[in-house]
Design an enzyme around this catalytic site. Structure first.
Site, PDB file in Angstrom:
ATOM      1  N   ASP A 155      96.148  62.976 -31.888  1.00 35.25           N
ATOM      2  CA  ASP A 155      95.542  61.964 -32.767  1.00 35.25           C
ATOM      3  C   ASP A 155      94.104  62.389 -33.021  1.00 35.25           C
ATOM      4  O   ASP A 155      93.524  63.147 -32.250  1.00 35.25           O
ATOM      5  CB  ASP A 155      95.569  60.578 -32.106  1.00 35.25           C
ATOM      6  CG  ASP A 155      95.516  59.446 -33.144  1.00 35.25           C
ATOM      7  OD1 ASP A 155      96.512  58.691 -33.240  1.00 35.25           O
ATOM      8  OD2 ASP A 155      94.500  59.306 -33.848  1.00 35.25           O
ATOM      9  N   ASP A 166     100.469  55.776 -40.540  1.00 39.11           N
ATOM     10  CA  ASP A 166      99.936  55.054 -41.696  1.00 39.11           C
ATOM     11  C   ASP A 166     100.855  55.389 -42.877  1.00 39.11           C
ATOM     12  O   ASP A 166     101.111  56.564 -43.131  1.00 39.11           O
ATOM     13  CB  ASP A 166      98.501  55.514 -41.992  1.00 39.11           C
ATOM     14  CG  ASP A 166      97.607  55.332 -40.766  1.00 39.11           C
ATOM     15  OD1 ASP A 166      97.710  54.276 -40.124  1.00 39.11           O
ATOM     16  OD2 ASP A 166      96.832  56.259 -40.436  1.00 39.11           O
ATOM     17  N   LYS A 169      99.718  54.615 -51.541  1.00 41.01           N
ATOM     18  CA  LYS A 169      99.334  54.984 -52.910  1.00 41.01           C
ATOM     19  C   LYS A 169      99.940  56.332 -53.271  1.00 41.01           C
ATOM     20  O   LYS A 169      99.938  57.265 -52.475  1.00 41.01           O
ATOM     21  CB  LYS A 169      97.804  55.067 -53.024  1.00 41.01           C
ATOM     22  CG  LYS A 169      97.165  53.715 -52.958  1.00 41.01           C
ATOM     23  CD  LYS A 169      95.884  53.670 -53.784  1.00 41.01           C
ATOM     24  CE  LYS A 169      95.319  52.290 -53.831  1.00 41.01           C
ATOM     25  NZ  LYS A 169      94.294  52.023 -52.840  1.00 41.01           N
ATOM     26  N   ASP A 195     107.353  50.394 -39.061  1.00 32.83           N
ATOM     27  CA  ASP A 195     107.542  49.014 -39.519  1.00 32.83           C
ATOM     28  C   ASP A 195     107.744  49.007 -41.026  1.00 32.83           C
ATOM     29  O   ASP A 195     108.145  47.997 -41.585  1.00 32.83           O
ATOM     30  CB  ASP A 195     106.281  48.199 -39.202  1.00 32.83           C
ATOM     31  CG  ASP A 195     105.072  48.822 -39.885  1.00 32.83           C
ATOM     32  OD1 ASP A 195     104.787  50.008 -39.579  1.00 32.83           O
ATOM     33  OD2 ASP A 195     104.432  48.177 -40.724  1.00 32.83           O
ATOM     34  N   THR A 222     105.138  50.873 -28.723  1.00 32.82           N
ATOM     35  CA  THR A 222     103.729  51.268 -28.847  1.00 32.82           C
ATOM     36  C   THR A 222     102.879  50.011 -29.103  1.00 32.82           C
ATOM     37  O   THR A 222     103.401  48.930 -29.361  1.00 32.82           O
ATOM     38  CB  THR A 222     103.538  52.240 -30.029  1.00 32.82           C
ATOM     39  OG1 THR A 222     103.678  51.510 -31.246  1.00 32.82           O
ATOM     40  CG2 THR A 222     104.523  53.393 -29.992  1.00 32.82           C
ATOM     41  N   TYR A 223     101.590  50.234 -29.073  1.00 35.43           N
ATOM     42  CA  TYR A 223     100.627  49.152 -29.326  1.00 35.43           C
ATOM     43  C   TYR A 223     100.890  48.490 -30.680  1.00 35.43           C
ATOM     44  O   TYR A 223     101.028  47.272 -30.783  1.00 35.43           O
ATOM     45  CB  TYR A 223      99.216  49.756 -29.277  1.00 35.43           C
ATOM     46  CG  TYR A 223      98.121  48.803 -29.659  1.00 35.43           C
ATOM     47  CD1 TYR A 223      97.717  47.802 -28.778  1.00 35.43           C
ATOM     48  CD2 TYR A 223      97.482  48.913 -30.900  1.00 35.43           C
ATOM     49  CE1 TYR A 223      96.695  46.927 -29.137  1.00 35.43           C
ATOM     50  CE2 TYR A 223      96.468  48.044 -31.254  1.00 35.43           C
ATOM     51  CZ  TYR A 223      96.087  47.052 -30.368  1.00 35.43           C
ATOM     52  OH  TYR A 223      95.088  46.194 -30.720  1.00 35.43           O
ATOM     53  N   TYR A 224     101.006  49.325 -31.732  1.00 35.91           N
ATOM     54  CA  TYR A 224     101.254  48.767 -33.070  1.00 35.91           C
ATOM     55  C   TYR A 224     102.621  48.108 -33.145  1.00 35.91           C
ATOM     56  O   TYR A 224     102.792  47.069 -33.764  1.00 35.91           O
ATOM     57  CB  TYR A 224     101.126  49.860 -34.142  1.00 35.91           C
ATOM     58  CG  TYR A 224      99.698  50.023 -34.617  1.00 35.91           C
ATOM     59  CD1 TYR A 224      99.256  49.379 -35.762  1.00 35.91           C
ATOM     60  CD2 TYR A 224      98.791  50.799 -33.910  1.00 35.91           C
ATOM     61  CE1 TYR A 224      97.941  49.498 -36.193  1.00 35.91           C
ATOM     62  CE2 TYR A 224      97.478  50.923 -34.322  1.00 35.91           C
ATOM     63  CZ  TYR A 224      97.055  50.273 -35.469  1.00 35.91           C
ATOM     64  OH  TYR A 224      95.758  50.388 -35.876  1.00 35.91           O
ATOM     65  N   GLU A 225     103.586  48.735 -32.515  1.00 38.57           N
ATOM     66  CA  GLU A 225     104.948  48.181 -32.568  1.00 38.57           C
ATOM     67  C   GLU A 225     104.985  46.761 -31.993  1.00 38.57           C
ATOM     68  O   GLU A 225     105.615  45.866 -32.568  1.00 38.57           O
ATOM     69  CB  GLU A 225     105.907  49.093 -31.782  1.00 38.57           C
ATOM     70  CG  GLU A 225     107.327  48.573 -31.787  1.00 38.57           C
ATOM     71  CD  GLU A 225     108.333  49.576 -31.241  1.00 38.57           C
ATOM     72  OE1 GLU A 225     107.932  50.695 -30.873  1.00 38.57           O
ATOM     73  OE2 GLU A 225     109.509  49.226 -31.187  1.00 38.57           O
TER      74      GLU A 225
HETATM   75  C1  SAM Z   1      98.951  53.024 -37.266  1.00 34.68           C
HETATM   76  S1  SAM Z   1      98.319  54.034 -36.016  1.00 34.68           S
HETATM   77  C2  SAM Z   1      99.685  54.157 -34.873  1.00 34.68           C
HETATM   78  C3  SAM Z   1      99.245  54.546 -33.487  1.00 34.68           C
HETATM   79  C4  SAM Z   1     100.368  54.571 -32.429  1.00 34.68           C
HETATM   80  N1  SAM Z   1     101.337  55.586 -32.726  1.00 34.68           N
HETATM   81  C5  SAM Z   1     101.026  53.230 -32.303  1.00 34.68           C
HETATM   82  O1  SAM Z   1     102.180  53.093 -32.766  1.00 34.68           O
HETATM   83  O2  SAM Z   1     100.413  52.328 -31.733  1.00 34.68           O
HETATM   84  C6  SAM Z   1      98.345  55.642 -36.784  1.00 34.68           C
HETATM   85  C7  SAM Z   1      97.602  56.690 -35.987  1.00 34.68           C
HETATM   86  O3  SAM Z   1      97.758  57.947 -36.614  1.00 34.68           O
HETATM   87  C8  SAM Z   1      96.525  58.645 -36.557  1.00 34.68           C
HETATM   88  N2  SAM Z   1      96.512  59.621 -37.672  1.00 34.68           N
HETATM   89  C9  SAM Z   1      96.831  59.377 -38.963  1.00 34.68           C
HETATM   90  N3  SAM Z   1      96.748  60.512 -39.691  1.00 34.68           N
HETATM   91  C10 SAM Z   1      96.357  61.490 -38.832  1.00 34.68           C
HETATM   92  C11 SAM Z   1      96.092  62.891 -38.980  1.00 34.68           C
HETATM   93  N4  SAM Z   1      96.217  63.498 -40.159  1.00 34.68           N
HETATM   94  N5  SAM Z   1      95.722  63.567 -37.878  1.00 34.68           N
HETATM   95  C12 SAM Z   1      95.592  62.952 -36.674  1.00 34.68           C
HETATM   96  N6  SAM Z   1      95.816  61.640 -36.470  1.00 34.68           N
HETATM   97  C13 SAM Z   1      96.205  60.914 -37.539  1.00 34.68           C
HETATM   98  C14 SAM Z   1      95.468  57.567 -36.660  1.00 34.68           C
HETATM   99  O4  SAM Z   1      94.231  57.974 -36.114  1.00 34.68           O
HETATM  100  C15 SAM Z   1      96.115  56.419 -35.874  1.00 34.68           C
HETATM  101  O5  SAM Z   1      95.746  56.416 -34.507  1.00 34.68           O
END
Ligand code: SAM
Length: 235
Positions: free
Chosen positions: A76, A125, A129, A161, A201-204
């Site tokens: 990450d 994420d 867009k 999700d 996970t946290y987000y889940e």
């Molecule tokens: C919505 S969070 C989900 C985090 C974790 N997997 C969870 O489910 O709780 C998305 C994560 O992807 C990381 N991320 C997104 N694009 C990335 C990239 N190109 N390189 C490294 N990390 C990335 C973000 O920093 C973020 O922590």
């Protein structure tokens, strides 16, 4: 930056098996551990599994507890989140866990051909867009990067999700004729005897409390096959 975040950043740098290489060590270059993670970092030859966009690393640590004869790495760009996973690994003595703080865009600087057994993409994420579609972690651009490091036919797992991201990924898998292992638009309604999909996970956990259904798809990536972006006839 807040005091707490700063303290976590400092501590992250001192934790074992946490790697945060500066850009100049990896940009258009091979990182010195490329092809050597198992031997030099984990001290074994067990399969290595990646969690991409790992956040707090629940999959990385959760899988590591279940499979002590496999190695797991969380990637990450955000260090303060990763700190939670790295602390968990240290406190529980999980020697088969490492974290790499970098942009996933540079993944080919870090890992060699066939070095990776499986990839988990957990709640990425969605990049909704249209012009940002290329940045999707389960999109064609990234899959072609993963293809370079995954063993032939290695599995890619996506949990999300976001129904649109799930359906687009399913379409992309079918369009490219990739072997589909299994998929569901409501993973907790399935009667699968597999403990890995139920790691949360946290987000889940947030999505579940909001009553949002969790989508899951698992497919294989053949090494010799270039993945194409889906194009529709009208485009
Ligand atoms: C919505 S969070 C989900 C985090 C974790 N997997 C969870 O489910 O709780 C998305 C994560 O992807 C990381 N991320 C997104 N694009 C990335 C990239 N190109 N390189 C490294 N990390 C990335 C973000 O920093 C973020 O922590």
């Amino acid at each position: 930056m807040g005091k707490k975040k700063l303290a976590r950043f400092r501590e992250l740098g001192s934790l074992e098996k946490v790697f945060q290489p500066p850009l100049e060590e990896i940009f258009q270059k091979n990182y010195h551990l490329k092809g050597r993670w198992k031997k030099e970092v984990f001290g074994n030859d067990y399969p290595l599994v990646l969690e991409l966009g790992c956040g707090k690393g629940e999959y990385t640590t959760g899988l590591a507890r279940k499979y002590p004869t496999m190695n797991f790495m969380g990637l990450d760009i955000k260090g303060a989140r990763m700190w939670t996973g790295a602390r968990t690994a240290r406190d529980e003595g999980l020697g088969n866990v490492a974290f790499l703080r970098t942009r996933i865009d540079f993944i080919n600087s870090f890992f060699a051909r066939d070095e990776i057994e499986e990839i988990w993409i957990t709640f990425p994420d969605p990049q909704e867009k249209r012009r940002r579609m290329k940045k999707r972690l389960p999109g064609a651009l990234f899959l072609n990067k993963y293809r370079e490091i995954l063993k032939d036919g290695g599995k890619v797992h996506l949990k999300t999700d976001n129904r649109e991201l799930y359906l687009d990924t399913l379409e992309m898998v079918r369009y490219n004729d990739l072997p589909l292992v299994r998929h569901s638009d409501d993973v907790y309604s399935e009667d699968w005897e597999d403990e890995t999909v139920s790691i949360q996970t946290y987000y889940e956990k947030i999505f579940l409390t909001e009553g949002i259904k969790i989508n899951y798809i698992c497919f294989r990536l053949p090494a010799g096959k270039k993945i194409k972006e889906v194009t529709h006839e009208s485009e």
